[in-house]
Design a protein around this motif. Structure first.
Motif, mmCIF file in Angstrom:
data_model
loop_
_atom_site.group_PDB
_atom_site.id
_atom_site.type_symbol
_atom_site.label_atom_id
_atom_site.label_comp_id
_atom_site.label_asym_id
_atom_site.label_seq_id
_atom_site.Cartn_x
_atom_site.Cartn_y
_atom_site.Cartn_z
ATOM 1 N N PRO A 1 -37.517 -11.672 37.366
ATOM 2 C CA PRO A 1 -37.051 -10.500 38.083
ATOM 3 C C PRO A 1 -36.124 -10.780 39.267
ATOM 4 O O PRO A 1 -35.823 -9.865 40.023
ATOM 5 C CB PRO A 1 -38.345 -9.822 38.529
ATOM 6 C CG PRO A 1 -39.290 -10.953 38.745
ATOM 7 C CD PRO A 1 -38.929 -11.968 37.692
ATOM 8 N N ALA A 2 -35.674 -12.012 39.440
ATOM 9 C CA ALA A 2 -34.643 -12.271 40.455
ATOM 10 C C ALA A 2 -33.356 -11.567 40.007
ATOM 11 O O ALA A 2 -33.089 -11.454 38.810
ATOM 12 C CB ALA A 2 -34.409 -13.769 40.612
ATOM 13 N N PRO A 3 -32.540 -11.104 40.938
ATOM 14 C CA PRO A 3 -31.347 -10.333 40.580
ATOM 15 C C PRO A 3 -30.124 -11.183 40.199
ATOM 16 O O PRO A 3 -29.058 -10.626 39.938
ATOM 17 C CB PRO A 3 -31.064 -9.545 41.863
ATOM 18 C CG PRO A 3 -31.554 -10.441 42.943
ATOM 19 C CD PRO A 3 -32.788 -11.110 42.373
ATOM 20 N N ASP A 4 -30.270 -12.502 40.116
ATOM 21 C CA ASP A 4 -29.122 -13.398 39.937
ATOM 22 C C ASP A 4 -28.239 -13.057 38.737
ATOM 23 O O ASP A 4 -27.011 -13.079 38.826
ATOM 24 C CB ASP A 4 -29.590 -14.847 39.809
ATOM 25 C CG ASP A 4 -30.328 -15.348 41.031
ATOM 26 O OD1 ASP A 4 -30.729 -14.519 41.872
ATOM 27 O OD2 ASP A 4 -30.521 -16.569 41.146
ATOM 28 N N ALA B 1 -32.659 -5.505 38.247
ATOM 29 C CA ALA B 1 -31.531 -4.594 38.439
ATOM 30 C C ALA B 1 -31.659 -3.852 39.763
ATOM 31 O O ALA B 1 -30.681 -3.714 40.511
ATOM 32 C CB ALA B 1 -31.449 -3.612 37.273
ATOM 33 N N GLU B 2 -32.860 -3.383 40.069
ATOM 34 C CA GLU B 2 -33.068 -2.661 41.316
ATOM 35 C C GLU B 2 -32.752 -3.539 42.526
ATOM 36 O O GLU B 2 -32.135 -3.091 43.488
ATOM 37 C CB GLU B 2 -34.512 -2.154 41.395
ATOM 38 C CG GLU B 2 -34.762 -1.294 42.615
ATOM 39 C CD GLU B 2 -36.166 -0.728 42.650
ATOM 40 O OE1 GLU B 2 -36.629 -0.432 43.767
ATOM 41 O OE2 GLU B 2 -36.788 -0.587 41.588
ATOM 42 N N LYS B 3 -33.136 -4.814 42.470
ATOM 43 C CA LYS B 3 -32.843 -5.749 43.564
ATOM 44 C C LYS B 3 -31.341 -5.944 43.743
ATOM 45 O O LYS B 3 -30.876 -6.263 44.835
ATOM 46 C CB LYS B 3 -33.521 -7.089 43.317
ATOM 47 C CG LYS B 3 -35.025 -7.031 43.473
ATOM 48 C CD LYS B 3 -35.660 -8.350 43.082
ATOM 49 C CE LYS B 3 -37.176 -8.252 43.092
ATOM 50 N NZ LYS B 3 -37.822 -9.445 42.532
ATOM 51 N N ALA B 4 -30.581 -5.757 42.650
ATOM 52 C CA ALA B 4 -29.120 -5.880 42.707
ATOM 53 C C ALA B 4 -28.455 -4.542 43.015
ATOM 54 O O ALA B 4 -27.229 -4.444 43.040
ATOM 55 C CB ALA B 4 -28.592 -6.439 41.379
#
Length: 144
Positions: free
Chosen positions: A67-70, A100-103
Motif C-alpha cells: 500500500p505504499a504510493p510509490d 492510491a489515496e496516499k498519492a
C-alpha cells in the motif's frame, strides 16, 4: 505450458474494449502494477493494449510496493502535467485503494480480483464494478 496467464486475462473480460473506450474519450492511461516488468509486458501483449496506453510502471520501478504510493506516484510522473485530483485509478484490492489515496488519487474498484465489496467500499473506492466489462457497460454514467 501453463494456463494461469490466460485464466488471469479471462478474469478481466473486455479489458481491451475498456481501454479503447477510455482512449477514444481522449483520456490517458498508464498501467500501474506491483507485478514484475516481464510479466507486465506479457500481459500488455496478451491483452493487446500496448497502443492504447502511454506506458506502464511495474513493481521493478518502485522502491516500495502497495500500500505504499510509490507505483502511483511514478505513474503520475509518466503523465507529466496531470494533477492527482484529475486522475482516477482502477484496482481490485484494499492495497490498491490505500496506495492510491496516499498519492491523492480516487479509485474505481473491481470485484473480479476476489476482494469482498465491503472491504473495497471501506477502503474508499468511489465506485465498484464486477469487472472491466461491467465498468465498460456503465462507463458513461461515471466518466461524464
Amino acid at each position: 505450458m501453463t494456463t494461469e496467464p490466460l485464466q488471469s486475462a479471462m478474469a478481466f473480460p473486455k479489458v481491451c474494449e475498456l481501454f479503447q473506450r477510455i482512449h477514444d474519450d481522449n483520456k490517458r492511461i498508464v498501467l500501474a502494477t506491483s507485478g514484475k516488468k516481464a510479466d507486465t509486458k506479457y500481459y500488455i501483449d496478451l491483452l493487446k493494449i500496448g497502443d492504447l496506453i502511454e506506458g506502464y510502471v511495474s513493481g521493478d520501478d518502485a522502491d516500495s510496493s502497495k500500500p505504499a504510493p510509490d507505483i502511483f506516484a511514478a505513474s503520475l510522473e509518466k503523465l507529466g502535467d496531470m494533477s492527482p485530483a484529475d486522475a482516477v485509478t482502477v484496482g481490485d484490492t484494499r492495497f490498491d485503494i490505500e496506495a492510491a489515496e496516499k498519492a491523492g488519487l480516487k479509485t474505481i474498484a473491481f470485484l473480479c480480483g476476489g476482494t469482498p465489496e465491503s472491504v473495497l467500499r471501506e477502503a474508499g473506492a468511489i465506485a465498484i464494478y464486477r469487472d472491466p466489462a461491467d465498468f465498460l457497460a456503465h462507463y458513461d454514467e461515471l466518466m461524464k
